[in-house]
Design a protein around this motif. Structure first.
Motif, PDB file in Angstrom:
ATOM      1  N   THR A 136       0.740  -1.017  -0.212  1.00 20.53           N
ATOM      2  CA  THR A 136       0.139  -0.081  -0.118  1.00 20.53           C
ATOM      3  C   THR A 136       1.092   1.220  -0.183  1.00 20.53           C
ATOM      4  O   THR A 136       0.603   2.400  -0.908  1.00 20.53           O
ATOM      5  N   GLN A 137       1.889   0.951   0.538  1.00 17.43           N
ATOM      6  CA  GLN A 137       2.697   2.254   0.489  1.00 17.43           C
ATOM      7  C   GLN A 137       3.948   2.393  -0.523  1.00 17.43           C
ATOM      8  O   GLN A 137       4.311   3.542  -1.535  1.00 17.43           O
ATOM      9  N   ILE A 138       3.574   1.754  -1.160  1.00 18.70           N
ATOM     10  CA  ILE A 138       5.118   1.244  -2.630  1.00 18.70           C
ATOM     11  C   ILE A 138       3.761   2.284  -3.228  1.00 18.70           C
ATOM     12  O   ILE A 138       3.906   3.348  -4.055  1.00 18.70           O
ATOM     13  N   ASP A 139       2.165   1.927  -3.835  1.00 17.26           N
ATOM     14  CA  ASP A 139       1.093   2.569  -4.996  1.00 17.26           C
ATOM     15  C   ASP A 139       0.587   3.659  -4.106  1.00 17.26           C
ATOM     16  O   ASP A 139       1.065   4.784  -5.467  1.00 17.26           O
ATOM     17  N   LYS A 140       1.173   4.332  -2.555  1.00 16.84           N
ATOM     18  CA  LYS A 140       0.835   5.081  -2.324  1.00 16.84           C
ATOM     19  C   LYS A 140       2.147   6.443  -2.721  1.00 16.84           C
ATOM     20  O   LYS A 140       1.828   7.262  -3.147  1.00 16.84           O
ATOM     21  N   THR A 141       3.179   5.717  -2.991  1.00 19.08           N
ATOM     22  CA  THR A 141       4.336   6.712  -2.918  1.00 19.08           C
ATOM     23  C   THR A 141       3.865   6.676  -4.568  1.00 19.08           C
ATOM     24  O   THR A 141       4.214   8.023  -4.799  1.00 19.08           O
ATOM     25  N   LEU A 142       4.755   6.249  -5.120  1.00 19.50           N
ATOM     26  CA  LEU A 142       4.346   5.926  -6.733  1.00 19.50           C
ATOM     27  C   LEU A 142       2.696   7.394  -7.258  1.00 19.50           C
ATOM     28  O   LEU A 142       3.312   7.253  -8.173  1.00 19.50           O
ATOM     29  N   GLN A 143       2.030   7.071  -6.459  1.00 16.24           N
ATOM     30  CA  GLN A 143       0.886   8.038  -7.381  1.00 16.24           C
ATOM     31  C   GLN A 143       1.247   9.644  -7.139  1.00 16.24           C
ATOM     32  O   GLN A 143       1.374  10.053  -7.827  1.00 16.24           O
ATOM     33  N   TRP A 144       1.379   9.404  -5.576  1.00 16.81           N
ATOM     34  CA  TRP A 144       2.367  11.081  -5.481  1.00 16.81           C
ATOM     35  C   TRP A 144       3.423  11.354  -6.079  1.00 16.81           C
ATOM     36  O   TRP A 144       3.255  12.228  -6.958  1.00 16.81           O
ATOM     37  N   LEU A 145       4.113  10.613  -7.079  1.00 20.43           N
ATOM     38  CA  LEU A 145       5.327  10.525  -7.788  1.00 20.43           C
ATOM     39  C   LEU A 145       4.123  11.419  -8.739  1.00 20.43           C
ATOM     40  O   LEU A 145       5.307  11.448  -9.717  1.00 20.43           O
ATOM     41  N   THR A 146       3.654  11.083  -9.565  1.00 19.77           N
ATOM     42  CA  THR A 146       2.385  11.246 -10.597  1.00 19.77           C
ATOM     43  C   THR A 146       2.779  13.139 -10.376  1.00 19.77           C
ATOM     44  O   THR A 146       1.998  13.762 -11.486  1.00 19.77           O
ATOM     45  N   GLN A 147       2.694  13.487  -9.128  1.00 17.50           N
ATOM     46  CA  GLN A 147       2.414  15.286  -9.559  1.00 17.50           C
ATOM     47  C   GLN A 147       3.596  15.615  -9.569  1.00 17.50           C
ATOM     48  O   GLN A 147       4.041  15.572  -9.541  1.00 17.50           O
ATOM     49  N   PRO A 148       2.987  16.949 -10.316  1.00 16.30           N
ATOM     50  CA  PRO A 148       4.080  18.016 -10.451  1.00 16.30           C
ATOM     51  C   PRO A 148       4.930  18.025  -9.283  1.00 16.30           C
ATOM     52  O   PRO A 148       4.343  18.242  -8.848  1.00 16.30           O
TER      53      PRO A 148
END
Length: 382
Positions: free
Chosen positions: A78-90
């Motif tokens: 879950t933490q990995i998915d959350k981080t990857l999603q966060w990294l898509t933000q400018p």
């Protein structure tokens, strides 16, 4: 350790690498020291997690080796998915200890963070920097000093690093944003959390024009133990630390001590011998910190790093031209001096009755020339 990737590569292309780093950090029993030991022995986490239990056990205990060899937990995924999603933000970045863009200054400290979650201008982590820290319960003069010093030092080519706490930290960031050096906020929560909430507006300004940094995973709340630990990053990123106001047991002294241990310069602004918030600074000066009265004092010490000659930066602070005239005009201001004074003593000095003195004090306070302290005392600001 050789760089395993460029920090500017997209999150999609780094997904496996990022997942491995987060998995390493989230492995039970693996703290920063053990993680660095594993990285030194086996290379990047992607390679480490391909190893057998027996191989891992050569470097760590059986318990930790089994944890590393086990499949990642649901919370880690879950933490990995959350981080990857966060990294898509400018503007959002993740730097690992193996990245070429990891701040070189942090390699000099004993306990460099495994990962840095960065929001904003990544390049600021490689610029000449000065940490400005101090009390959360700062005086009006301390806040003014922090803001003015930080603005002048930022104009002098130094990036201002602080911890985004209330008081001195907030003033330092505000001053730094007004100069060319800008500011870096090192926080003790996840990079997706603003703490304290009152600094939400400031956090947005820093994310746009400066840089927010955290070593903690996304979603990490404000835990008291995290804030002293993050201080090593504040001092580690900087060439030196300036303490503006600090009580004798202030957390700012922890930052100053870490700076000295890391080989950084320590600066302190002196204050009144009667002020509790000056005692920490005076203690540092007794221990060898450099006493500073203006931004030039700092820039001259760090002239090899700052982008602008110190002579080009105005003195900060100093009494304005009108301040001396104000003292001549107001007998109360002249009688007050720069040490805290109670109203009864001031009335005796000025030969004024209580009503007249109260009116004068209110006028001076509204004009920003004095501040009211606890215990019914007043102190001159200019």
């Amino acid at each position: 350790m050789p760089a395993v990737t460029d920090s500017e590569v997209t999150a999609d292309s780094r997904a496996d690498e990022i997942a491995a780093w987060i998995r390493l950090e989230q492995t039970p029993g693996v703290g920063p020291e053990t993680a660095r030991k594993l990285l030194a022995a086996f290379g990047p986490p992607e390679q480490l997690f391909s190893l057998s239990f027996s191989t891992l056990q050569k470097a760590v205990s059986e318990r930790i080796a089994r944890a590393l060899a086990a499949a990642p937990s649901d919370s880690t995924l879950t933490q990995i998915d959350k981080t990857l999603q966060w990294l898509t933000q400018p503007g959002n970045h993740l730097l690992t200890l193996g990245d070429s863009g990891y701040p070189a200054a942090l390699f000099d400290i004993p306990d460099p963070p495994l990962m840095l979650y960065v929001k904003g201008r990544l390049a600021l982590l490689g610029t000449p920097s000065l940490a400005v820290v101090g009390s959360r319960n700062a005086t009006a003069q301390g806040i003014a000093n922090a803001e003015k010093f930080s603005e002048a030092l930022s104009q002098g080519g130094l990036t201002i690093v602080s911890g985004m706490a209330l008081g001195i930290d907030t003033a330092a960031h505000q001053g730094g944003l007004r100069g060319v050096g800008s500011t870096v906020a090192v926080i003790g929560t996840g990079a997706d959390i603003v703490y304290p909430a009152r600094n939400r507006g400031l956090a947005h300004l820093i994310a746009d024009g400066g840089c927010i940094v955290s070593e903690y995973p996304l979603g990490m709340p404000a835990i008291a133990a995290n804030f002293p630990r993050r201080n090593r990053i504040i001092s580690g990123l900087a060439r030196g630390v300036l303490v503006v106001e600090a009580a004798a047991q202030s957390g700012s002294l922890i930052t100053a001590r870490m700076a000295a241990e890391q080989g950084r310069d320590v600066f302190a602004i002196p204050g009144s011998i009667h002020s509790p918030l000056a005692k920490g600074c005076h203690q540092l000066i007794k221990q060898g910190a450099k006493l500073v009265e203006s931004a030039q004092d700092v820039l001259e010490e760090l002239r090899h790093y700052a982008a602008t000659p110190a002579a080009m930066v105005p003195a900060v602070p100093g009494p304005a031209a009108g301040a001396n005239r104000a003292a001549e005009i107001s007998p109360v201001l002249a009688a007050l001096g720069y040490d805290p004074v109670d109203a009864d003593t001031l009335a005796m000095r000025c030969a004024l009755d209580a009503a007249a003195l109260a009116g004068e004090l209110l006028t001076l306070e509204l004009d920003g020339r004095i501040e009211r302290l606890s215990g019914g005392q007043y102190r001159r600001l200019m």
